[in-house]
Motif scaffolding. Structure first.
Motif, PDB file in Angstrom:
ATOM      1  N   PRO B 345       0.806  -1.222   0.000  1.00 46.85           N
ATOM      2  CA  PRO B 345       0.000   0.000   0.000  1.00 46.85           C
ATOM      3  C   PRO B 345       0.843   1.278   0.000  1.00 46.85           C
ATOM      4  N   MET B 346       0.333   2.279  -0.689  1.00 50.54           N
ATOM      5  CA  MET B 346       0.922   3.606  -0.672  1.00 50.54           C
ATOM      6  C   MET B 346       0.268   4.321   0.506  1.00 50.54           C
ATOM      7  N   ASP B 347       1.041   4.471   1.587  1.00 47.94           N
ATOM      8  CA  ASP B 347       0.447   5.015   2.819  1.00 47.94           C
ATOM      9  C   ASP B 347       0.706   6.518   2.892  1.00 47.94           C
ATOM     10  N   LEU B 348      -0.328   7.293   2.589  1.00 43.93           N
ATOM     11  CA  LEU B 348      -0.203   8.753   2.611  1.00 43.93           C
ATOM     12  C   LEU B 348      -0.128   9.258   4.042  1.00 43.93           C
ATOM     13  N   THR B 349      -0.401   8.364   4.988  1.00 46.00           N
ATOM     14  CA  THR B 349      -0.341   8.601   6.442  1.00 46.00           C
ATOM     15  C   THR B 349      -1.421   9.565   6.953  1.00 46.00           C
ATOM     16  N   GLY B 350      -1.473   9.622   8.255  1.00 49.16           N
ATOM     17  CA  GLY B 350      -2.573  10.281   8.946  1.00 49.16           C
ATOM     18  C   GLY B 350      -2.630  11.791   8.841  1.00 49.16           C
ATOM     19  N   ASP B 351      -1.662  12.417   8.158  1.00 45.82           N
ATOM     20  CA  ASP B 351      -1.784  13.870   7.972  1.00 45.82           C
ATOM     21  C   ASP B 351      -2.014  14.218   6.501  1.00 45.82           C
ATOM     22  N   ALA B 352      -2.474  13.238   5.716  1.00 45.24           N
ATOM     23  CA  ALA B 352      -2.722  13.462   4.290  1.00 45.24           C
ATOM     24  C   ALA B 352      -3.898  14.405   4.106  1.00 45.24           C
ATOM     25  N   ASP B 353      -3.758  15.330   3.171  1.00 44.20           N
ATOM     26  CA  ASP B 353      -4.894  16.182   2.812  1.00 44.20           C
ATOM     27  C   ASP B 353      -5.385  15.786   1.419  1.00 44.20           C
ATOM     28  N   ALA B 354      -6.417  16.472   0.959  1.00 42.28           N
ATOM     29  CA  ALA B 354      -7.020  16.120  -0.332  1.00 42.28           C
ATOM     30  C   ALA B 354      -5.997  16.244  -1.456  1.00 42.28           C
ATOM     31  N   GLU B 355      -5.114  17.233  -1.364  1.00 44.94           N
ATOM     32  CA  GLU B 355      -4.112  17.463  -2.402  1.00 44.94           C
ATOM     33  C   GLU B 355      -3.142  16.270  -2.522  1.00 44.94           C
ATOM     34  N   ARG B 356      -2.780  15.685  -1.385  1.00 40.99           N
ATOM     35  CA  ARG B 356      -1.881  14.528  -1.430  1.00 40.99           C
ATOM     36  C   ARG B 356      -2.579  13.337  -2.107  1.00 40.99           C
ATOM     37  N   TYR B 357      -3.884  13.221  -1.857  1.00 44.85           N
ATOM     38  CA  TYR B 357      -4.653  12.184  -2.556  1.00 44.85           C
ATOM     39  C   TYR B 357      -4.678  12.453  -4.060  1.00 44.85           C
ATOM     40  N   ARG B 358      -4.803  13.737  -4.431  1.00 44.86           N
ATOM     41  CA  ARG B 358      -4.829  14.069  -5.857  1.00 44.86           C
ATOM     42  C   ARG B 358      -3.546  13.602  -6.531  1.00 44.86           C
ATOM     43  N   LYS B 359      -2.419  13.911  -5.883  1.00 48.68           N
ATOM     44  CA  LYS B 359      -1.119  13.496  -6.430  1.00 48.68           C
ATOM     45  C   LYS B 359      -1.027  11.972  -6.547  1.00 48.68           C
ATOM     46  N   ALA B 360      -1.473  11.296  -5.516  1.00 44.72           N
ATOM     47  CA  ALA B 360      -1.381   9.830  -5.514  1.00 44.72           C
ATOM     48  C   ALA B 360      -2.262   9.250  -6.625  1.00 44.72           C
ATOM     49  N   LEU B 361      -3.432   9.838  -6.825  1.00 47.43           N
ATOM     50  CA  LEU B 361      -4.314   9.334  -7.883  1.00 47.43           C
ATOM     51  C   LEU B 361      -3.710   9.616  -9.262  1.00 47.43           C
ATOM     52  N   GLN B 362      -3.028  10.741  -9.400  1.00 47.38           N
ATOM     53  CA  GLN B 362      -2.359  11.021 -10.675  1.00 47.38           C
ATOM     54  C   GLN B 362      -1.294   9.955 -10.955  1.00 47.38           C
ATOM     55  N   VAL B 363      -0.547   9.615  -9.944  1.00 49.17           N
ATOM     56  CA  VAL B 363       0.457   8.554 -10.079  1.00 49.17           C
ATOM     57  C   VAL B 363      -0.206   7.254 -10.528  1.00 49.17           C
ATOM     58  N   ALA B 364      -1.299   6.897  -9.856  1.00 47.88           N
ATOM     59  CA  ALA B 364      -1.987   5.634 -10.143  1.00 47.88           C
ATOM     60  C   ALA B 364      -2.532   5.604 -11.571  1.00 47.88           C
TER      61      ALA B 364
END
Lengths: 443, 443
Positions: B345-364
């Motif tokens: 798993p790609m663990d964005l960890t407990g301080d992830a915000d929506a922007e970090r999710y955006r980046k991770a989804l772009q990667v995916a």
């Protein structure tokens, strides 16, 4: 362990005026819900939420029983030294940034400091404790986002804070209750075995749920679990059951997941019930916490929907239980309308009213061949009024009984008072049958 | 089949003034929701709910396309004869009391009468049809007790009326959508195979769900299912999978359940996906109805909770899927904060915000080694705002994506718009992983 659960006063070290900071949310939650005294400690604030703030622990007007620490990781050992000097013997360390990200040295320093002063530590890298009986609540999660369940008799310990806390939120929505929730994070000092020992003697706790990815000391955990499980059911969900899952635990809590086979065998020998998932863990817990012990594995299915009766029959057999054979079917036939199916499933059919359920439940209670009751009631049926809730409650506690009712808002509204009064309610037969099988085999 | 789904006018035979009678509830529901004309037929009433009532079908001002019959069973064949004489070619017979309670003769008479006039029958002993596109709704269950789902592209056929209808109620609460619901009861004329043939050509239907206890003509069903499943996924839940369950089906719908092994083999060869339970059936359906086809079995798990990441890893492997290996982990490390775990798993960890999710989804999305995305988002985390909903929606439809979010009311509120926009949401990783595996293997 007592200062962790019955503190009279708490110091929140790292209490903050910034509403986004953990130290703020924790202080606010304690201020709103905790029954004892709460002192904010922070050298950079004079007042937080209208309360005077103290720059150092040494400046507090009294010695608190418990310190909750939410400051950057590198500062924690120093502050813990102050905590020790002040004579406080219990600390919950919320701060992350220790062994879970490879900072082994920092965590060692922490443990050394704690030992020097005889402080017991919960954490670091944890959410701490939620105790509905005292209002102790160290979650840095606001209540509008994450609700807390009411007081009950199921304890839940979780290595993962995020996982544990969202489960509490879910339990609150479902109306499930809890005695203690403990997120113990890195387990630098207090570990799962210590917590089992505490819960063993805890009068508020009847059933123990545990989520973990690995245990710190296998042999000790096994021995304690074996002893505790004779007194109270322990339901464990062990993550990292596949090779890939095992690798994933390493980067999460740094746990060595260990071979799933080894764990499974050890759990079984120790009398620990294994859950296949998070929902199932609480299905088992609710049933074990509320229902009497069955005398045998024979289940009577009562239903007003034939399809659900068939699915329940499959589910009961697949869960390793048996179907009751009714003792006097001919006699019963006279008591019910001719189209009622006097068999197992006992199909009261789609025009059953609450009174017909009452009769069926009387039959189930009296019949010595019925050990457990799986009652399906589709509340939407026109002949069935909300009185069905009272009828089911009348029979509660005398023989093991679980309820299956599937549907939408109306159905959920009727299930709530049932669940509240200690009758486990399910939406689908599979889960109900599994819970009954654990009630029979698990204890 | 068209008059069953697109009638311009309907006669309700057995419409009643008594609000407890099925004929009343059906007439009221049609009056409130059906887009065409509705005529009540009952010799004992002059007016029902303010509408003039007709004593016989022959007295109606026009010939309706469809007759809905809700009168005592013994009267049905006679009335059906009148329906035939009036030239109506489609009848839904709600009335029970035929072959399901051993009245084989009565059912034979019914079929004979229908054949004589060339009438197609749905039922008897059924709830009939709910069609959200036309408002056709023959349930004798009031909407305050049993809600109806909105219009979508999942069809659901159910031998059991009660079971089917409570599932609709549940779907409505969950925000799941439906194209057609058909409860066909005893299948005296139209059976599961006929319905598959109809749904094959139905433009509103993209996925077919079927609950049954037995099929009327095994060979024909098999051949039709095999053809239809090439065009649209068919998901079947077959009850009576144990010996005891098989016996229970006999007293419910009179179906011979048949050997589970034979059914399983036949389903598999016919390309029919088998669900293990009711929830699972709709998990599969929602995912197949909304998500594009994956290119392969490799799943990337993105999470902000480590524990859920571990459980998802176990679940993905146990569902027979593979974990993606990220193509350029070193490059990615520079794009994220150092404590983010760039792995799977790609663990964005407990301080992830929506922007970090955006980046991770772009990667995916970009990474060719990622075939499917299992996105875990614990919405309760303080750094995550409701913006996360928009971020997830941005990426919808480009690669297979399912969301896992566990929690209470706040979480459910955020999941609703996601589900509404066609992104399957789950509470627990196990169900999400199984749904992805069906997406990969099932089609």
């Amino acid at each position: 362990m007592v200062p962790f659960f019955n503190p009279k006063s708490i110091a929140v070290i790292g209490a903050s005026r910034d509403p986004h900071k953990p130290g703020h949310v924790i202080f606010r939650n304690l201020l709103e819900g905790f029954k004892g005294k709460v002192y904010p400690v922070n050298p950079n604030a004079e007042e937080i939420l209208g309360k005077p703030c103290y720059p150092f622990i040494s400046k507090l007007p009294e010695k608190p029983d418990l310190a909750v620490i939410a400051i950057p990781a590198p500062l924690v050992p120093g502050v813990l030294d102050e905590v020790g000097k002040a004579g406080i013997k219990a600390a919950i360390i919320i701060s992350a940034g220790f062994s879970e990200i490879g900072n082994l040295q920092l965590e060692k320093r922490l443990v050394k400091t704690a030992k020097k002063h005889g402080i017991r530590i919960l954490g670091p890298n944890c959410l701490g404790i939620y105790d509905p009986y005292t209002g102790l609540d160290t979650f840095f999660l606001p209540r509008y986002k994450l609700e807390r369940p009411k007081a009950g008799n199921i304890a839940f310990i979780s290595q993962s804070g995020a996982l544990g806390s969202v489960m509490l939120d879910w339990m609150a929505m479902k109306g499930y209750r809890i005695s203690r929730f403990i997120s113990y994070g890195n387990a630098a000092d207090i570990d799962e075995a210590d917590l089992l020992e505490f819960l063993e003697k805890d009068r508020k706790t009847r059933v123990i749920c545990a989520y973990f990815e690995g245990v710190r000391e296998g042999r000790r955990f096994y021995q304690i679990a074996k002893r505790v499980s004779r007194k109270k059911p322990i339901i464990a969900l062990k993550a990292g059951n596949t090779e890939a899952g095992g690798r994933a635990t390493l980067s999460h809590t740094g746990s060595l997941a260990g071979s799933p086979q080894v764990y499974q065998a050890a759990f079984k020998q120790a009398g620990v019930i294994q859950a296949g998932g998070l929902e199932e863990m609480f299905d088992f817990a609710r049933t074990l916490a509320t229902q009497p012990k069955p005398r045998g594995p024979r289940v009577l299915i009562i239903t007003n929907g034939g399809g659900f009766g068939v699915l329940a029959t499959d589910a009961v057999v697949q869960a390793g239980l048996k179907l009751s054979r009714l003792s006097h079917p001919e006699k019963l036939k006279k008591q019910f309308p001719p189209h009622v199916v006097i068999s197992n499933p006992m199909d009261l059919t789609g025009d059953a009213d609450a009174e017909r359920y009452r009769k069926a439940l009387q039959v189930a209670l009296k019949d010595p061949q019925v050990d457990m009751i799986l009652l399906i009631s589709l509340f939407q049926i026109p002949t069935l009024t909300a009185e069905i809730v009272d009828v089911i409650q009348e029979f509660s506690g005398r023989k093991p009984l679980v309820v299956v009712a599937a549907g939408g808002r109306y159905t959920e509204a009727l299930k709530k008072p049932l669940e509240d009064s200690g009758i486990p309610c399910f939406s689908y037969p599979e889960r109900a049958a599994k819970a009954l099988s654990v009630l029979w085999k698990g204890k």
